[in-house]
Structure formats: structure tokens, C-alpha cells
Design an enzyme around this catalytic site. Structure first.
Site, mmCIF file in Angstrom:
data_model
loop_
_atom_site.group_PDB
_atom_site.id
_atom_site.type_symbol
_atom_site.label_atom_id
_atom_site.label_comp_id
_atom_site.label_asym_id
_atom_site.label_seq_id
_atom_site.Cartn_x
_atom_site.Cartn_y
_atom_site.Cartn_z
ATOM 1 N N TYR A 109 -2.591 -1.140 10.835
ATOM 2 C CA TYR A 109 -2.469 -1.527 9.430
ATOM 3 C C TYR A 109 -1.211 -0.933 8.800
ATOM 4 O O TYR A 109 -0.454 -1.628 8.102
ATOM 5 C CB TYR A 109 -3.715 -1.067 8.686
ATOM 6 N N SER A 144 0.858 -1.181 0.000
ATOM 7 C CA SER A 144 0.000 0.000 0.000
ATOM 8 C C SER A 144 0.893 1.229 0.000
ATOM 9 O O SER A 144 2.051 1.170 0.442
ATOM 10 C CB SER A 144 -0.894 0.000 1.243
#
Length: 337
Positions: free
Chosen positions: A157, A144
Site C-alpha cells: 500500500y 495518504s
């Protein structure tokens, strides 16, 4: 570039029953690959396997929690026992918790780490032994923009994605040292319209949403497929990803402030958080039948490009050199006393 042969090529996708994972499974199926889908919920697994078969592909659905290393090894063994080889393994499974870091409990931090980080470690280690025996293979880890540039309200996360990048960089160096033919790539994604915003655990009053702009999972899946075939060191999908990563690397203080001012409320949806909302942190959740993506389809773009990290840095370096050259051409004023 990997040679494509529909008769023999096999892909394994963790987190393959929804969102990006489902879209990737269908993308490979359209191209004739045999697809092994790994996820927790049997109902969704079987549904995606049926979709793969409807596209003319071959599929096996394997219920597994990627936090369980032994179960992931067994799933890899089952795929090899079924089809003889694994050509591509895609580590995609993830969970997250939305909310301020001080509201996230220790067991919630642990669970996000076990799935989103250790799940990628377990998958990589499980398939590595098979690929070493085969003498080839590609491992794709889904990252990401947040692996480089953390944002508020997703501390667990962001930490897990950054840890994954550190693990992959270390392993890649070991493979290079061993002159291994196994290829290792990391694909960093922008915000995607997936069900995670409907079933991730949330500690906020508002329902969570992706920070705009948002992209359709099908468009993302096409780039992940290309990344699996070409296997650059890293692939940055979408202009927002490139801008976020470069900004975080070059202007970390400024991007801290931008994240604080834009990415905080930028993750608040207009609707309040439902009191009856169930989450998938520890157990799988089935949303309404027919829900295949997220609830942001009206704003999700179906057009997304990608650039390798090396390509992006070359462009950035070229721009820097051009700027230096331009400043040298500016007229200089002599300083008087």
C-alpha cells in the site's frame, strides 16, 4: 475557486460505495451535486446511490474494477453521456494487505498496485480526455501520509501511494507546460475509521487496526470537498498527517525508528484474526447489513483540520527562520586558549 452550480456540476468518485468514498458521495450530494459512484459490489453501490437520492441528489451507480483501464474509460463515458460533463473526478479506490513484506505473495503485491496505484492512473487518464474537451475540470487523487512516510506491515500500500504521488507530480508539470486549465490536486489523509480494517487481506495473527489517532470519514469528506473546490497542489488533512510528512522529510532516520517502535504493534487490534474472515483483495465483500463505517467509531474524532502543503512548508520555514534568529541573539562566549 470553482464556481458552484447545482444544476450542472457532476462528480465521479471511485471506491464510492464504502468508507471515505461513501462519505464523500454524501457530502457532494448534500451540496446538490450529481454523483456518479464507481465500485465493484453492486449491492453497496445501489445502497449509496439510494442514500444520495434521499438527500435530494442525482446518482448513477456503475460497477467497475478500477484495475481495468477499459472499464474505467467506459464508466467515464457513461457519466458524460448521462449528464454531459464531469466537473470533478475523485480517485479514491484502494485495497491493501496487512502483514510483513516477506509474507505478501507476488500476486498480492500486483493486485494492490493495480488497484491503489494504477486505478488512480486509469481514472485520471479516462477523465482527462473529457476535461480537455470541456476546457475545465478538477482531478482529485486521494493519497495518504504514507505516501511520504511508509510504515511497517503495509509495504504494498505504501509503495502504491508513493507511486501515485510521483505520477501526479509528473502529470501536473505536463499540464503546466501546456497551460491547461485542468486542476490536479492530491489530498493526503490520516487514519480513518473505515471498513477496510474488517475486509482487507491480513497476514497477521491479530486483526488490523488504524494507527491512532483515528478520524471519522464524515469529517474527512468535508476536507476532501474543500480540496476539490479550492484545488491546492496538495492538501494535508489532520495534524497527524502534517507531522508524519514533515517528520519523514526532515528526520527520515528517526521516523524509521519511530515507525518500527510505534506503528508495528500500533496496527494490532486487541481481537485475534477471525479464521472465517473474508477479504476484498480480489473480490468485493459485503459486511453485515448496516455496517457503513469501521469498528473504531468510539475513538474516531469528528474534528479534523487541513492545511495545504505550501502553507505547511511556509509555517515550517518561518519556524526555522525564527530559530536561526533566536540563536543569533544568544550571548556568545569567547573561547580561550
Amino acid at each position: 475557486m470553482m464556481e458552484i452550480s447545482a444544476e450542472r456540476n457532476t462528480v465521479v468518485i471511485t471506491g464510492g460505495s464504502a468508507g471515505v468514498g461513501r462519505a464523500v458521495a454524501l457530502e457532494f450530494a448534500r451540496r446538490g451535486w450529481r454523483v456518479a459512484i464507481l465500485a465493484r459490489g453492486r449491492k453497496r453501490l445501489d445502497a449509496v446511490a439510494a442514500e444520495v437520492r434521499a438527500l435530494g441528489g442525482h446518482a448513477i451507480a456503475i460497477p467497475v474494477d478500477v484495475a481495468n483501464a477499459a472499464a474505467v474509460r467506459q464508466a467515464a463515458d457513461q457519466a458524460v453521456a448521462t449528464w454531459g460533463r464531469i466537473d470533478v473526478w475523485i480517485n479514491n479506490a484502494m485495497v491493501t494487505v496487512f502483514g510483513p513484506a516477506d509474507k505478501v505473495e507476488p500476486d498480492e503485491f500486483r493486485r494492490v498496485t493495480e488497484v491503489t496505484y494504477l486505478g488512480q492512473v486509469h481514472g485520471t487518464m479516462a477523465v482527462l480526455q473529457h476535461m480537455r474537451r470541456q476546457g475545465h475540470g478538477t482531478i482529485v487523487c486521494i493519497g495518504s501520509a504514507l505516501a511520504y512516510r511508509s510504515i511497517p506491515l503495509q509495504a504494498a500500500y505504501c509503495g502504491a501511494k508513493a507511486a501515485t504521488r510521483g505520477f501526479i507530480d509528473s502529470l501536473r508539470s505536463e499540464l503546466i507546460h501546456d497551460s491547461s486549465p485542468i486542476r490536479l490536486t492530491m489530498v493526503h489523509l490520516p487514519a480513518v475509521n473505515t471498513p477496510q480494517f474488517s475486509w482487507a487481506r491480513c497476514k497477521m495473527e491479530h486483526a488490523p487496526r488504524p494507527v491512532a489517532p483515528v478520524f471519522a470519514p464524515e469529517a474527512i469528506a468535508e476536507e476532501i470537498y474543500r480540496g476539490a473546490i479550492n484545488a491546492p497542489r496538495e492538501l494535508w488533512v489532520g495534524m497527524p498527517t502534517a507531522k508524519t510528512i514533515i517528520g519523514g522529510l526532515t528526520l527520515p532516520g528517526l521516523t524509521d525508528r519511530l515507525a518500527a517502535s510505534q506503528a508495528y504493534e500500533g496496527q494490532f487490534d486487541d481481537q485475534p484474526l477471525s479464521l472465517s474472515r473474508r477479504d476484498n483483495l480480489f473480490e468485493p465483500v459485503d459486511l453485515d447489513e448496516g455496517v457503513r463505517e469501521g469498528r473504531f467509531g468510539d475513538e474516531a474524532s469528528g474534528l479534523v483540520g487541513a492545511i495545504s502543503a505550501a502553507g505547511a512548508k511556509t509555517v515550517l520555514a518561518g519556524a526555522g527562520l525564527a530559530l536561526i534568529a533566536a540563536t543569533r541573539l544568544l550571548p556568545r562566549r569567547r573561547l580561550g586558549r
